[in-house]
Design a protein around this motif. Sequence first.
Motif, PDB file in Angstrom:
ATOM      1  N   LEU A  58       0.848  -1.117  -0.001  1.00 48.43           N
ATOM      2  CA  LEU A  58       0.076   0.110   0.108  1.00 48.43           C
ATOM      3  C   LEU A  58       0.758   1.179   0.263  1.00 48.43           C
ATOM      4  O   LEU A  58       0.264   2.229   0.052  1.00 48.43           O
ATOM      5  CB  LEU A  58      -1.015   0.212   1.150  1.00 48.43           C
ATOM      6  N   ARG A  59       2.105   1.037  -0.123  1.00 48.35           N
ATOM      7  CA  ARG A  59       3.204   2.305  -0.131  1.00 48.35           C
ATOM      8  C   ARG A  59       3.171   2.777  -1.401  1.00 48.35           C
ATOM      9  O   ARG A  59       3.987   2.541  -2.403  1.00 48.35           O
ATOM     10  CB  ARG A  59       4.557   2.005   0.467  1.00 48.35           C
ATOM     11  N   ILE A  60       2.451   3.996  -1.707  1.00 50.87           N
ATOM     12  CA  ILE A  60       2.292   4.397  -3.199  1.00 50.87           C
ATOM     13  C   ILE A  60       3.764   4.868  -3.899  1.00 50.87           C
ATOM     14  O   ILE A  60       4.195   4.615  -4.786  1.00 50.87           O
ATOM     15  CB  ILE A  60       1.252   5.353  -3.243  1.00 50.87           C
ATOM     16  N   GLU A  61       4.302   5.775  -2.745  1.00 59.20           N
ATOM     17  CA  GLU A  61       5.607   6.313  -3.131  1.00 59.20           C
ATOM     18  C   GLU A  61       6.785   5.210  -3.568  1.00 59.20           C
ATOM     19  O   GLU A  61       7.278   5.433  -4.487  1.00 59.20           O
ATOM     20  CB  GLU A  61       6.191   7.342  -2.109  1.00 59.20           C
ATOM     21  N   ARG A  62       6.714   4.116  -2.713  1.00 60.40           N
ATOM     22  CA  ARG A  62       7.597   3.131  -3.186  1.00 60.40           C
ATOM     23  C   ARG A  62       7.380   2.337  -4.393  1.00 60.40           C
ATOM     24  O   ARG A  62       8.479   1.901  -5.135  1.00 60.40           O
ATOM     25  CB  ARG A  62       7.763   1.801  -1.994  1.00 60.40           C
ATOM     26  N   ILE A  63       6.217   2.085  -4.660  1.00 61.89           N
ATOM     27  CA  ILE A  63       5.774   1.389  -5.704  1.00 61.89           C
ATOM     28  C   ILE A  63       6.180   2.531  -7.074  1.00 61.89           C
ATOM     29  O   ILE A  63       6.811   1.742  -7.831  1.00 61.89           O
ATOM     30  CB  ILE A  63       4.414   0.986  -5.793  1.00 61.89           C
ATOM     31  N   ILE A  64       5.874   3.648  -6.943  1.00 57.47           N
ATOM     32  CA  ILE A  64       6.129   4.581  -8.119  1.00 57.47           C
ATOM     33  C   ILE A  64       7.804   4.533  -8.323  1.00 57.47           C
ATOM     34  O   ILE A  64       8.255   4.511  -9.413  1.00 57.47           O
ATOM     35  CB  ILE A  64       5.665   6.027  -7.894  1.00 57.47           C
ATOM     36  N   ALA A  65       8.593   4.556  -6.994  1.00 57.63           N
ATOM     37  CA  ALA A  65       9.851   4.758  -7.232  1.00 57.63           C
ATOM     38  C   ALA A  65      10.392   3.380  -7.895  1.00 57.63           C
ATOM     39  O   ALA A  65      11.306   3.241  -8.555  1.00 57.63           O
ATOM     40  CB  ALA A  65      10.482   4.677  -5.903  1.00 57.63           C
ATOM     41  N   ALA A  66       9.642   2.124  -7.730  1.00 61.18           N
ATOM     42  CA  ALA A  66      10.054   0.945  -8.079  1.00 61.18           C
ATOM     43  C   ALA A  66       9.912   0.928  -9.343  1.00 61.18           C
ATOM     44  O   ALA A  66      10.779   0.323 -10.509  1.00 61.18           O
ATOM     45  CB  ALA A  66       9.342  -0.293  -7.610  1.00 61.18           C
ATOM     46  N   ALA A  67       8.732   1.400 -10.050  1.00 57.73           N
ATOM     47  CA  ALA A  67       8.493   1.612 -11.371  1.00 57.73           C
ATOM     48  C   ALA A  67       9.653   2.544 -12.253  1.00 57.73           C
ATOM     49  O   ALA A  67      10.042   2.233 -13.301  1.00 57.73           O
ATOM     50  CB  ALA A  67       7.198   2.197 -11.737  1.00 57.73           C
ATOM     51  N   ARG A  68       9.783   3.614 -11.563  1.00 59.01           N
ATOM     52  CA  ARG A  68      10.844   4.527 -12.191  1.00 59.01           C
ATOM     53  C   ARG A  68      12.267   3.817 -12.367  1.00 59.01           C
ATOM     54  O   ARG A  68      12.889   3.919 -13.534  1.00 59.01           O
ATOM     55  CB  ARG A  68      11.066   5.646 -11.104  1.00 59.01           C
ATOM     56  N   ALA A  69      12.496   3.361 -11.450  1.00 57.05           N
ATOM     57  CA  ALA A  69      14.050   2.549 -11.181  1.00 57.05           C
ATOM     58  C   ALA A  69      14.022   1.339 -12.232  1.00 57.05           C
ATOM     59  O   ALA A  69      15.052   1.424 -12.735  1.00 57.05           O
ATOM     60  CB  ALA A  69      14.218   2.034  -9.682  1.00 57.05           C
ATOM     61  N   THR A  70      13.228   0.890 -12.362  1.00 56.61           N
ATOM     62  CA  THR A  70      13.224  -0.274 -13.501  1.00 56.61           C
ATOM     63  C   THR A  70      12.559   0.079 -14.884  1.00 56.61           C
ATOM     64  O   THR A  70      12.788  -0.663 -16.030  1.00 56.61           O
ATOM     65  CB  THR A  70      12.214  -1.573 -13.006  1.00 56.61           C
ATOM     66  N   GLY A  71      12.210   1.273 -15.029  1.00 65.48           N
ATOM     67  CA  GLY A  71      11.726   1.800 -16.361  1.00 65.48           C
ATOM     68  C   GLY A  71      10.509   1.052 -16.954  1.00 65.48           C
ATOM     69  O   GLY A  71      10.216   1.069 -17.886  1.00 65.48           O
ATOM     70  N   ALA A  72       9.725   1.051 -15.699  1.00 66.53           N
ATOM     71  CA  ALA A  72       8.194   0.435 -16.151  1.00 66.53           C
ATOM     72  C   ALA A  72       7.476   1.442 -16.972  1.00 66.53           C
ATOM     73  O   ALA A  72       7.149   2.430 -16.302  1.00 66.53           O
ATOM     74  CB  ALA A  72       7.629  -0.390 -15.176  1.00 66.53           C
ATOM     75  N   GLU A  73       6.666   1.387 -17.821  1.00 68.97           N
ATOM     76  CA  GLU A  73       6.027   2.518 -18.648  1.00 68.97           C
ATOM     77  C   GLU A  73       4.431   2.475 -17.953  1.00 68.97           C
ATOM     78  O   GLU A  73       3.916   3.397 -18.161  1.00 68.97           O
ATOM     79  CB  GLU A  73       5.801   2.286 -20.111  1.00 68.97           C
ATOM     80  N   ALA A  74       4.258   1.433 -17.426  1.00 66.21           N
ATOM     81  CA  ALA A  74       2.715   1.221 -16.899  1.00 66.21           C
ATOM     82  C   ALA A  74       2.693   0.521 -15.619  1.00 66.21           C
ATOM     83  O   ALA A  74       3.611  -0.473 -15.271  1.00 66.21           O
ATOM     84  CB  ALA A  74       1.908   0.741 -18.188  1.00 66.21           C
ATOM     85  N   ILE A  75       1.665   0.796 -14.872  1.00 68.13           N
ATOM     86  CA  ILE A  75       1.414  -0.442 -13.585  1.00 68.13           C
ATOM     87  C   ILE A  75       0.077  -0.911 -13.739  1.00 68.13           C
ATOM     88  O   ILE A  75      -0.926   0.122 -13.722  1.00 68.13           O
ATOM     89  CB  ILE A  75       1.594   0.803 -12.465  1.00 68.13           C
ATOM     90  N   HIS A  76       0.147  -2.106 -13.422  1.00 70.25           N
ATOM     91  CA  HIS A  76      -1.287  -2.698 -13.338  1.00 70.25           C
ATOM     92  C   HIS A  76      -1.413  -3.004 -11.763  1.00 70.25           C
ATOM     93  O   HIS A  76      -0.635  -3.629 -10.977  1.00 70.25           O
ATOM     94  CB  HIS A  76      -1.057  -4.281 -14.039  1.00 70.25           C
ATOM     95  N   PRO A  77      -2.588  -2.432 -11.347  1.00 68.13           N
ATOM     96  CA  PRO A  77      -2.775  -2.571  -9.801  1.00 68.13           C
ATOM     97  C   PRO A  77      -3.402  -3.943  -9.349  1.00 68.13           C
ATOM     98  O   PRO A  77      -3.473  -4.302  -8.301  1.00 68.13           O
ATOM     99  CB  PRO A  77      -3.544  -1.574  -9.723  1.00 68.13           C
ATOM    100  N   GLY A  78      -3.774  -4.965 -10.412  1.00 70.49           N
ATOM    101  CA  GLY A  78      -4.480  -6.147  -9.925  1.00 70.49           C
ATOM    102  C   GLY A  78      -6.019  -5.519  -9.233  1.00 70.49           C
ATOM    103  O   GLY A  78      -6.688  -4.618  -9.626  1.00 70.49           O
ATOM    104  N   TYR A  79      -6.220  -6.566  -8.194  1.00 70.58           N
ATOM    105  CA  TYR A  79      -7.469  -6.128  -7.422  1.00 70.58           C
ATOM    106  C   TYR A  79      -7.089  -5.840  -5.960  1.00 70.58           C
ATOM    107  O   TYR A  79      -6.155  -6.330  -5.473  1.00 70.58           O
ATOM    108  CB  TYR A  79      -8.472  -7.035  -7.566  1.00 70.58           C
ATOM    109  N   GLY A  80      -7.927  -5.288  -5.173  1.00 66.49           N
ATOM    110  CA  GLY A  80      -7.354  -5.082  -3.982  1.00 66.49           C
ATOM    111  C   GLY A  80      -6.691  -4.146  -3.770  1.00 66.49           C
ATOM    112  O   GLY A  80      -6.276  -3.333  -4.733  1.00 66.49           O
TER     113      GLY A  80
END
Length: 669
Positions: free
Chosen positions: A61-83
Amino acid sequence: MFNKILIANRGEIACRVAATCRRLGVKSVAVYSDADANAKHVAACDEAVHIGEAAAAQSYLRIERIIAAARATGAEAIHPGYGFLSENEDFAQACEAAGIVFIGPPVGAIAAMGSKAAAKALMHAAAVPLVPGYHGDDQDPALLQREADAMGYPVLLKASAGGGGKGMRVVERSEDFAAALASCKREAASSFGNDRVLIEKYLTRPRHVEVQVFADKLGGAVYLFDRDCSVQRRHQKVLEEAPAPGLSDEVRRAMGESAVAAARAVQYVGAGTVEFIMTGADFYFMEMNTRLQVEHPVTEMVTGLDLVEWQLRVAAGEPLPLEQSQLAVQGHALEARIYAENPSRGFLPSTGTLKHLRMPEGVEFTIGSAAQRAPVRIDSGVREGDTITPFYDPMIAKLIVHGATREDALARMQRALEACEVVGPHTNVEFLHRLVTCEPFASADLDTGLIERHHDALFAPQPKPVREALALACGALYAREASDARGASPWSALAHWRLNGGYTQSLGWRDVDTDTAFSATFSQDGDAQTLACAGRVERYSWWHGAGANEYGATIGDTRVTGRVFIDGDVFHVFCLGTAVALEWQNLLAHAADTEHGEGRLTAPMPGKVIAVLVEPGAVVEKGAPLIVMEAMKMEHTIGAPTAGKVTAVLYGVGDQVADGAQLLVLEAG
Ligand code: ADP
Ligand code: ADP
Ligand code: MG
């Protein structure tokens, strides 16, 4: 299409999304907590980033860490699943701010549907039918009471920000309203941080029927038909199916079109579910879930489509792959959610290591080959050896079947559940089997009260096939001991102990669930081999089946086959659609544990000596049977804890011995 996406989830849905990525050649990034370092979803992705501690609030549930992980790995999009963050506006907003595509609807659509009350106001304006009720801004308790009284009881109080079946109260009488309102507001405030409530007429015996919708960024919107999710416990879904049984073409189209109108009213994009409550042919909007749903596989099975692929394409700006006129339903699909939980203890979640996990045929369905509808699909986020922890949802797997008709699908589901083998935590597998075989479900007499109404039948203690399980367990024990070099086999006693020209051998077993002791006594007289157990004496033979853990046995005229998983001295027998755990009372091993080195052999319980198999002076191997005792109507063989020489035998046949009495003396060597 994207080159790389991050999956901000765990468990089966993260694995599910990763499977489509792999098929489409999109690289996937997993995120994981301390508890999930070796989880299946991490292995399912191309890369993985650690995002924090086990508790979801410190990781998933840590928004900033997930965004940082996407940035660090060069992911262009995020799939949140459910929940987790899937319906969190702040998260969708943070993605947008970071220039990362959120694979889901626009922030505005999440916000519009996030409040059930505000959503209902919008739906009213879009001419989508609503359950009679009150969803106004004015929350004055006296006004709410008047509204409820005018509606007529029973009414349902709902937390406007609620979800997951929480924050609801049924109120039966006007005089109970004030107290229920106060308690609903308290729960809403503590669970959802918002105490706004709405009131609905509480429908009796309604069905939960929902419509899968999809919209693209170019203004296209379609419905992928309906699912019936009426079978619920505590307002949470247990079994789901597509299409919803018994809808006329006219009602099906009207619901589909209403759902598309609901989506259009909030400029929806991506996959969404519009939930309706139904009585007869009347349907009313309940809420919209702005994400992929747990039960999306049943829709995939009947449409032959991969909804995650559609999500990725739409998020990448492509048009919907198909138009409404190109969509059709083929056959019928059912999904059962297999949870680590204990149905007989109020569905209390259960934790622990999955010591043994076999799902039907072990098939992992390959998603997305439209032509190929696998008859059994398993979506799971765990493997044998993994642990169900208290940190997350205790779902083990979703079992999904497809058949030409509902009847076909139902028969497949019954067989598939019979083939599930789970050892470790408690599971709801047997409960699901009872559900799918019960008359109201089989005849599609569906409504949300089904489980409660048939509570007695669904929860009645059922006689277990203990006699059959014992027969199979004895065969499995024989097979294990025969291939075991320890020489501590109870069966070696067969060679030593002869009565009236034949032999007799007894084994003690304990049914772990009921803590009941059983003995199984084998006798051979000439060619006839008999088994005495559970009060009956019958002809007996057993054999090895084709698979490593498959066994068969004949007892009297009954032929039974099953699978046996051996965990130390506990034999888990899966036969006739149920699991029986039988613990072999391995007294030899206990004698070896406790008596080793003492040179003494003592009675493990008070009883009678019924056979003495050695004479003073005999030189014995470790594990050699020495004395047979009878106690509590069971026979126990006392074996040599170590190799050595018997120097004294202190009791004879027929003697009564006290618990702990020394039976003979053995000189180790
Ligand atoms: P479905 O997709 O079948 O409608 P739900 O809406 O009940 O399922 O929830 C889907 C997932 O989201 C579940 O795993 C559930 O644990 C989680 N979830 C939904 N709402 C909440 C909530 N308010 N708090 C915590 N978890 C929730
Ligand atoms: P959640 O956000 O928790 O999923 P829903 O509004 O979707 O809440 O309702 C969950 C379940 O509660 C439904 O599937 C249905 O079983 C029951 N329910 C909801 N509204 C009503 C109603 N007005 N009358 C009877 N049952 C209802
Ligand atoms: Mg709902």
